[in-house]
Design a protein around this motif. Structure first.
Motif, mmCIF file in Angstrom:
data_model
loop_
_atom_site.group_PDB
_atom_site.id
_atom_site.type_symbol
_atom_site.label_atom_id
_atom_site.label_comp_id
_atom_site.label_asym_id
_atom_site.label_seq_id
_atom_site.Cartn_x
_atom_site.Cartn_y
_atom_site.Cartn_z
ATOM 1 N N THR A 1 -47.846 -2.581 165.068
ATOM 2 C CA THR A 1 -48.405 -2.541 166.422
ATOM 3 C C THR A 1 -48.210 -1.156 167.028
ATOM 4 O O THR A 1 -49.098 -0.638 167.704
ATOM 5 C CB THR A 1 -47.748 -3.612 167.311
ATOM 6 N N VAL A 2 -47.059 -0.540 166.774
ATOM 7 C CA VAL A 2 -46.802 0.806 167.292
ATOM 8 C C VAL A 2 -47.736 1.810 166.615
ATOM 9 O O VAL A 2 -48.312 2.678 167.271
ATOM 10 C CB VAL A 2 -45.322 1.194 167.068
ATOM 11 N N GLN A 3 -47.908 1.686 165.314
ATOM 12 C CA GLN A 3 -48.743 2.637 164.571
ATOM 13 C C GLN A 3 -50.227 2.405 164.838
ATOM 14 O O GLN A 3 -50.995 3.350 164.937
ATOM 15 C CB GLN A 3 -48.458 2.526 163.078
ATOM 16 N N PHE A 4 -50.639 1.153 164.914
ATOM 17 C CA PHE A 4 -52.053 0.800 165.122
ATOM 18 C C PHE A 4 -52.147 -0.205 166.266
ATOM 19 O O PHE A 4 -52.254 -1.416 166.036
ATOM 20 C CB PHE A 4 -52.663 0.190 163.856
ATOM 21 N N PRO A 5 -52.119 0.269 167.516
ATOM 22 C CA PRO A 5 -52.119 -0.656 168.650
ATOM 23 C C PRO A 5 -53.338 -1.569 168.682
ATOM 24 O O PRO A 5 -53.251 -2.704 169.113
ATOM 25 C CB PRO A 5 -52.108 0.261 169.877
ATOM 26 N N ASP A 6 -54.463 -1.114 168.212
ATOM 27 C CA ASP A 6 -55.679 -1.925 168.216
ATOM 28 C C ASP A 6 -56.154 -2.057 166.770
ATOM 29 O O ASP A 6 -56.336 -1.053 166.080
ATOM 30 C CB ASP A 6 -56.756 -1.259 169.074
ATOM 31 N N ALA A 7 -56.358 -3.259 166.332
ATOM 32 C CA ALA A 7 -56.766 -3.489 164.946
ATOM 33 C C ALA A 7 -58.065 -2.767 164.612
ATOM 34 O O ALA A 7 -58.292 -2.366 163.466
ATOM 35 C CB ALA A 7 -56.903 -4.977 164.678
#
Length: 75
Positions: free
Chosen positions: A60-66
């Motif tokens: 989630t931190v690295q890719f907040p939005d899928a």
């Protein structure tokens, strides 16, 4: 009952008592092993849950939005 019959019966009873004692000991050992395995499984399950939570949080931190996640390498 003659002495030979009595001795044979007593021998059979002694053998059965010995077998029963061995089986009770074995059941106790198996019960202890099962209890230990359950404790280990519970600890491993908790560890796996924490690792999965950490992985989700890191993702989630690295890719907040899928939708922002880069495509897999095979694209």
């Amino acid at each position: 009952m003659n002495d030979t019959g009595h001795d044979a019966l007593e021998s059979r009873v002694t053998e059965l008592e010995t077998r029963l004692a061995f089986q009770e000991q074995t059941i106790g050992e198996l019960n202890d092993a099962l209890a230990q395995a359950r404790l280990e499984l519970s600890a491993q399950t908790g560890l796996l849950r924490r690792m999965m939570d950490d992985l989700r949080q890191a993702r989630t931190v690295q890719f907040p939005d899928a939708s922002e996640e880069p495509p897999p390498p095979h694209y």
